[in-house]
Scaffold this active site. Structure first.
Site, mmCIF file in Angstrom:
data_model
loop_
_atom_site.group_PDB
_atom_site.id
_atom_site.type_symbol
_atom_site.label_atom_id
_atom_site.label_comp_id
_atom_site.label_asym_id
_atom_site.label_seq_id
_atom_site.Cartn_x
_atom_site.Cartn_y
_atom_site.Cartn_z
ATOM 1 N N ASN A 105 23.693 7.478 50.370
ATOM 2 C CA ASN A 105 24.109 6.354 49.529
ATOM 3 C C ASN A 105 25.481 5.865 50.010
ATOM 4 O O ASN A 105 26.202 6.583 50.696
ATOM 5 C CB ASN A 105 24.203 6.830 48.076
ATOM 6 C CG ASN A 105 24.207 5.672 47.106
ATOM 7 O OD1 ASN A 105 23.869 4.537 47.461
ATOM 8 N ND2 ASN A 105 24.599 5.943 45.875
ATOM 9 N N LYS A 184 23.964 -2.338 46.658
ATOM 10 C CA LYS A 184 23.906 -1.075 45.899
ATOM 11 C C LYS A 184 25.316 -0.507 45.742
ATOM 12 O O LYS A 184 25.676 -0.031 44.657
ATOM 13 C CB LYS A 184 22.987 -0.089 46.634
ATOM 14 C CG LYS A 184 22.875 1.290 46.007
ATOM 15 C CD LYS A 184 21.574 1.459 45.273
ATOM 16 C CE LYS A 184 21.457 2.698 44.411
ATOM 17 N NZ LYS A 184 21.634 3.962 45.109
HETATM 18 P P1 NAD Z 1 21.514 17.194 47.401
HETATM 19 O O1 NAD Z 1 22.900 17.689 47.228
HETATM 20 O O2 NAD Z 1 20.491 17.513 46.372
HETATM 21 O O3 NAD Z 1 20.938 17.719 48.791
HETATM 22 C C1 NAD Z 1 21.680 17.727 49.974
HETATM 23 C C2 NAD Z 1 21.284 18.987 50.735
HETATM 24 O O4 NAD Z 1 21.843 18.909 52.041
HETATM 25 C C3 NAD Z 1 21.816 20.284 50.106
HETATM 26 O O5 NAD Z 1 20.739 21.191 49.983
HETATM 27 C C4 NAD Z 1 22.837 20.772 51.111
HETATM 28 O O6 NAD Z 1 22.954 22.190 51.167
HETATM 29 C C5 NAD Z 1 22.220 20.226 52.400
HETATM 30 N N1 NAD Z 1 23.174 20.177 53.527
HETATM 31 C C6 NAD Z 1 24.404 19.611 53.583
HETATM 32 N N2 NAD Z 1 24.950 19.812 54.793
HETATM 33 C C7 NAD Z 1 24.048 20.519 55.516
HETATM 34 C C8 NAD Z 1 24.030 21.058 56.822
HETATM 35 N N3 NAD Z 1 25.069 20.899 57.667
HETATM 36 N N4 NAD Z 1 22.934 21.744 57.247
HETATM 37 C C9 NAD Z 1 21.880 21.931 56.420
HETATM 38 N N5 NAD Z 1 21.825 21.447 55.155
HETATM 39 C C10 NAD Z 1 22.906 20.761 54.715
HETATM 40 O O7 NAD Z 1 21.636 15.619 47.622
HETATM 41 P P2 NAD Z 1 20.584 14.469 47.239
HETATM 42 O O8 NAD Z 1 20.632 14.236 45.776
HETATM 43 O O9 NAD Z 1 19.262 14.747 47.884
HETATM 44 O O10 NAD Z 1 21.294 13.210 47.911
HETATM 45 C C11 NAD Z 1 21.219 12.919 49.294
HETATM 46 C C12 NAD Z 1 21.689 11.468 49.445
HETATM 47 O O11 NAD Z 1 20.725 10.628 48.809
HETATM 48 C C13 NAD Z 1 23.042 11.188 48.753
HETATM 49 O O12 NAD Z 1 23.793 10.292 49.512
HETATM 50 C C14 NAD Z 1 22.618 10.565 47.427
HETATM 51 O O13 NAD Z 1 23.600 9.678 46.884
HETATM 52 C C15 NAD Z 1 21.371 9.791 47.851
HETATM 53 N N6 NAD Z 1 20.435 9.525 46.747
HETATM 54 C C16 NAD Z 1 20.005 10.558 45.938
HETATM 55 C C17 NAD Z 1 19.102 10.278 44.930
HETATM 56 C C18 NAD Z 1 18.577 11.369 44.015
HETATM 57 O O14 NAD Z 1 17.854 11.053 43.071
HETATM 58 N N7 NAD Z 1 18.892 12.612 44.240
HETATM 59 C C19 NAD Z 1 18.628 8.960 44.740
HETATM 60 C C20 NAD Z 1 19.071 7.949 45.593
HETATM 61 C C21 NAD Z 1 19.989 8.249 46.591
HETATM 62 O O1 KPL Z 2 22.417 3.771 41.144
HETATM 63 C C1 KPL Z 2 22.907 4.051 40.052
HETATM 64 C C2 KPL Z 2 23.587 5.376 39.956
HETATM 65 O O2 KPL Z 2 23.689 5.931 38.864
HETATM 66 O O3 KPL Z 2 24.017 5.863 41.017
HETATM 67 C C3 KPL Z 2 22.867 3.071 38.934
HETATM 68 C C4 KPL Z 2 21.866 3.505 37.907
HETATM 69 C C5 KPL Z 2 22.460 1.711 39.458
HETATM 70 C C6 KPL Z 2 24.226 2.917 38.306
HETATM 71 O O4 KPL Z 2 25.144 2.444 39.240
#
Ligand code: NAD
Ligand code: KPL
Length: 305
Positions: A105, A184
């Site tokens: 993100n 976003k």
């Molecule tokens: P998370 O913290 O659940 O997972 C990240 C994983 O990466 C962890 O298990 C961590 O140990 C692993 N990791 C980090 N460095 C590492 C390395 N060097 N080697 C091996 N593993 C490593 O994160 P997430 O929620 O899956 O988010 C990932 C990205 O997606 C973020 O930027 C987040 O903002 C974005 N995102 C997440 C969601 C959501 O619902 N979770 C939704 C939209 C966007």
């Molecule tokens: O993407 C979001 C977040 O919580 O990260 C929303 C729901 C759009 C709020 O910014």
């Protein structure tokens, strides 16, 4: 032989992707940080996806970053602040012409990764899917959504989007992914920090309309002056719409802070302030918001970078 999907990051989104790709019969391998994590993963027997209350375990093979076959396709599914180090840990294994899908993100980490592996094709993604971990190697699919993918350097869609189709991962190729990422980022900057500072759900910002409007005005100005006018269009009404539509939810930053986790502040508000400075666009309220958030995180003993 179909190309193997190497998934680095066994967290929420990494597991959500790895399990659906594996369920479709596609070759997937999970890349883990070190031997200890690999042993723990093997002991668990696989990744578990919980969907509509039903848990299903997928025995996706695991390996450590330092060893294994050359990587042709890598899904980088870690947080933005871990992305550069994570890609560095597998850089020696990347095939000539490898493709990376960056799920982070915000903005800033994508360029850091692309500079680290200049020969690889880096495809950025912006996702509205939602997932969270409810245990080690277990992820709950919490919100259906969409993932937009695009390559700012090369607008042609890759053939492997068929794999996403087969895996039931809703997606769309975006000829201008930067517009989506900036939009976003702007939404996240206008909403997430305020929910942390006011300790409220997204809907609580309906009591802080002026503050939200001021931030939207600065973000609009910034986007218009940094070459992203399309991302600026009608920003404020969309922010208000999102606040209303997600009124009952806590923002992702609020959740990170309340669970004592590091936030992605540097890739959201931090990136916006850095770009504003580079383009000499005055954004006093965004800067003040960033400072307030940094103080708040410092007081909680959380990293503020
Ligand atoms: P998370 O913290 O659940 O997972 C990240 C994983 O990466 C962890 O298990 C961590 O140990 C692993 N990791 C980090 N460095 C590492 C390395 N060097 N080697 C091996 N593993 C490593 O994160 P997430 O929620 O899956 O988010 C990932 C990205 O997606 C973020 O930027 C987040 O903002 C974005 N995102 C997440 C969601 C959501 O619902 N979770 C939704 C939209 C966007
Ligand atoms: O993407 C979001 C977040 O919580 O990260 C929303 C729901 C759009 C709020 O910014």
């Amino acid at each position: 032989m179909p190309t193997t999907w190497h998934v680095l990051g066994a967290g929420s989104l990494g597991t959500l992707w790895a399990t659906r790709l594996a369920r479709a019969g596609l070759p997937v391998r999970l890349v883990l940080r070190n031997e200890d994590r690999l042993q723990a993963y093997r002991a668990a027997g696989g990744l578990t996806l919980v969907e509509q209350g039903q848990a299903q375990c997928y025995p996706v093979p695991g390996e450590t970053a330092d060893q294994g076959e050359p990587i042709k396709r890598l899904l980088l599914a870690c947080k933005a602040y871990d992305a550069e180090a994570a890609v560095s840990s597998v850089a020696h294994r990347l095939d000539a012409g490898a493709e990376l899908i960056l799920l982070q993100n915000g903005l800033g980490s994508q360029d850091a990764v692309a500079n680290r592996v200049p020969l690889a094709r880096c495809i950025s993604a912006s996702s509205t899917e939602g997932a969270f971990r409810d245990g080690d190697w277990r992820v709950v699919f919490a919100g259906h959504g969409y993932t937009w993918l695009g390559d700012p350097a090369h607008p042609v869609a890759p053939f492997w989007l068929d794999d996403l189709e087969a895996a039931g991962i809703p997606h769309e190729w975006s000829a201008d992914i930067l517009i989506r990422l900036w939009r976003k980022l702007a939404l996240n900057c206008a909403i997430n920090p305020l929910t942390v500072l006011h300790r409220c759900k997204n809907g609580g910002l309906q009591d802080h309309r002026c503050e939200v409007a001021t931030l939207c005005a600065e973000l609009t100005d910034l986007l218009e002056h940094c070459g992203q006018p399309a991302a600026a269009e009608d920003l404020q009404p969309e922010v208000e719409r999102v606040i209303q539509a997600t009124a009952a939810n806590y923002s992702s930053m609020y959740q990170d802070v309340s669970h004592g986790r590091r936030t992605e502040i540097s890739y959201l508000l931090g990136h916006a302030c850095k770009v504003a400075q580079r383009h000499q666009v005055p954004v006093p309220h965004l800067q003040q918001l960033r400072q307030r958030l940094i103080v708040h995180l410092d007081n909680l003993g959380l990293p503020s970078d």
